[in-house]
Design an enzyme around this catalytic site. Structure first.
Site, mmCIF file in Angstrom:
data_model
loop_
_atom_site.group_PDB
_atom_site.id
_atom_site.type_symbol
_atom_site.label_atom_id
_atom_site.label_comp_id
_atom_site.label_asym_id
_atom_site.label_seq_id
_atom_site.Cartn_x
_atom_site.Cartn_y
_atom_site.Cartn_z
ATOM 1 N N ASP A 1 0.793 -1.230 0.000
ATOM 2 C CA ASP A 1 0.000 0.000 0.000
ATOM 3 C C ASP A 1 0.823 1.277 0.000
ATOM 4 O O ASP A 1 0.422 2.286 -0.586
ATOM 5 C CB ASP A 1 -0.958 0.005 1.196
ATOM 6 C CG ASP A 1 -2.198 -0.835 0.937
ATOM 7 O OD1 ASP A 1 -2.367 -1.293 -0.211
ATOM 8 O OD2 ASP A 1 -3.000 -1.034 1.864
ATOM 9 N N TYR B 1 -9.653 0.322 2.780
ATOM 10 C CA TYR B 1 -9.034 0.352 4.107
ATOM 11 C C TYR B 1 -8.755 1.781 4.557
ATOM 12 O O TYR B 1 -8.360 2.628 3.763
ATOM 13 C CB TYR B 1 -7.706 -0.410 4.110
ATOM 14 C CG TYR B 1 -7.838 -1.918 4.071
ATOM 15 C CD1 TYR B 1 -9.003 -2.551 4.458
ATOM 16 C CD2 TYR B 1 -6.775 -2.712 3.641
ATOM 17 C CE1 TYR B 1 -9.114 -3.928 4.420
ATOM 18 C CE2 TYR B 1 -6.878 -4.099 3.603
ATOM 19 C CZ TYR B 1 -8.056 -4.692 4.001
ATOM 20 O OH TYR B 1 -8.162 -6.051 3.973
#
Length: 394
Positions: free
Chosen positions: A122, A210
């Site tokens: 990420d 997320y």
């Protein structure tokens, strides 16, 4: 499906299986819950005399602390040059040279054809700072917070402002930092209590579904507590099952083998500078300077106090694990090298695992009496539950 972006056409697609999907009625997380909310909006945090910290540009001073706060489009918050005033010595003592989130590995661990490739890095692929979001007033932070904007270079080469992506506030929740009641003196009761007041530097990064909440909390005791909160929305996929009793061959579960061994104490040198913490025991890792001593003659050092230890479930020869080799050990120590900044390598999108923390550690370099970097890897194995999905809806 595979899309040819230069032609804006679907080049190919795979329709392996038809799965009935339930209607979306009542599943929107924005819908107000039918349950009565017990959240109190009456809690207020006020400082009539203003905050006890001063922010000069990006340099922060609070209590005995002094440090620099920076924003990076890949790492998010960067804390550097953190030092605390030593009353006995009459000068600032260096605690932390630089700290930031180097990489975040998210393997979904679903082996079906449509999901096996979902093994994201990420920070390197999306950018923790690039994905930072403007904070929600009085929900992401208390009333006494101050803010720092972030800036990065856009695709057209012009600067882009990220307003109020870093907040800073003093925290006090009624906790006790230290106390003692002295009862051994006849005819006297002596009581001393100190409140646990700390300073928090926070950012929130939304990467897809997320939301990561990153806190650097500075304590008056001289310690720094780093917390990463994991929240957001579950990414669900269609399934032919409606409840667990129907599952036969498509069940993927987390398996662990419990290994009981003895605790080894050794001096770390060269390529041995990596530790895999046991899942049944968390212990402190101390980095000492053999050239400096305390007044009692002990070596001066700094402690890393880990949380729960987590190790990857992927095999060493699995391609995603090769790219994210830094997850194999919880603690790594390498000599400082300016080019070794990102645990997953500089260009993770094209990485074959040949420029990562795992490969750097194989260079057999001295770390004793050197400027070193301590890398700490922590994580969780997220096994979704029905209650979590319902909580997201509410």
């Amino acid at each position: 499906m595979i899309v040819a972006l230069d032609q804006m056409k679907i080049a190919s697609y795979l329709d392996r299986l038809m799965v009935p999907v339930l209607k979306a009625n009542g599943t929107d997380y924005m819908i107000k819950s039918k349950q009565r909310s017990h959240q109190s909006d009456s809690i207020k945090i006020t400082q009539p005399d203003g905050p006890k910290f001063t922010l000069d540009g990006n340099t922060m001073r609070w209590a005995d602390w002094k440090f620099h706060i920076d924003y990076d489009m890949r790492a998010g918050i960067i804390i550097s040059l953190a030092s605390i005033f030593d009353v006995d010595e009459g000068k600032f003592r260096s605690v932390l040279y630089r700290a930031f989130v180097s990489e975040v590995f998210v393997p979904y661990m679903d082996m079906t054809e449509e999901w096996y490739f979902r093994t994201y890095l990420d920070a390197g692929e999306y950018g923790f700072g690039r994905s930072a979001v403007e904070l929600e007033a009085l929900k992401d932070y208390p009333e006494n917070a101050k803010f720092i904007d972030g800036y990065f270079i856009g695709q057209d080469g012009t600067p882009v402002k990220m307003p109020s992506v870093i907040c800073i506030f003093e925290r006090y929740a009624g906790d006790i930092m230290w106390r003692h009641t002295e009862l051994a003196i006849r005819g006297k009761v002596i009581r001393k209590v100190r409140r646990e007041v700390s300073l928090v530097v926070r950012t929130v990064s939304t990467v897809g579904n997320y939301d990561y909440i990153t806190d650097y909390e500075f304590k008056q005791s001289g310690s720094i507590k780093v917390t990463v909160g994991l929240t957001g929305i579950l990414e669900a996929r269609g399934s032919i099952y409606t409840h667990n009793d129907q599952i036969e061959g498509e069940a993927y579960e987390v398996h662990q083998e419990r290994v009981i061994g003895q605790l080894l104490v050794k001096q770390l040198k060269k390529s041995d500078a990596k530790i895999q913490l046991g899942s049944s025991r968390a212990f402190e890792t101390v980095v000492v300077n053999p050239n400096k001593k305390t007044k009692l003659g002990n070596k001066i050092g700094y402690s890393l106090i880990p949380g729960s230890a987590t190790s990857p479930l992927l095999s060493d020869d699995d391609y995603p694990q090769i790219r994210a080799g830094f997850t194999k050990y919880n603690v790594w120590v390498t000599p400082y090298n300016k080019s070794e900044k990102w645990a997953g390598g500089l260009y993770v999108g094209q990485s074959h695992g040949d420029d990562t923390l795992a490969t750097w550690s194989l260079r057999d370099r001295e770390i004793e009496n050197k400027d070193i970097v301590l890398w700490y890897t922590f994580g969780v194995h997220h096994v979704p539950k029905q209650e979590i999905f319902q909580l997201c809806q509410h």
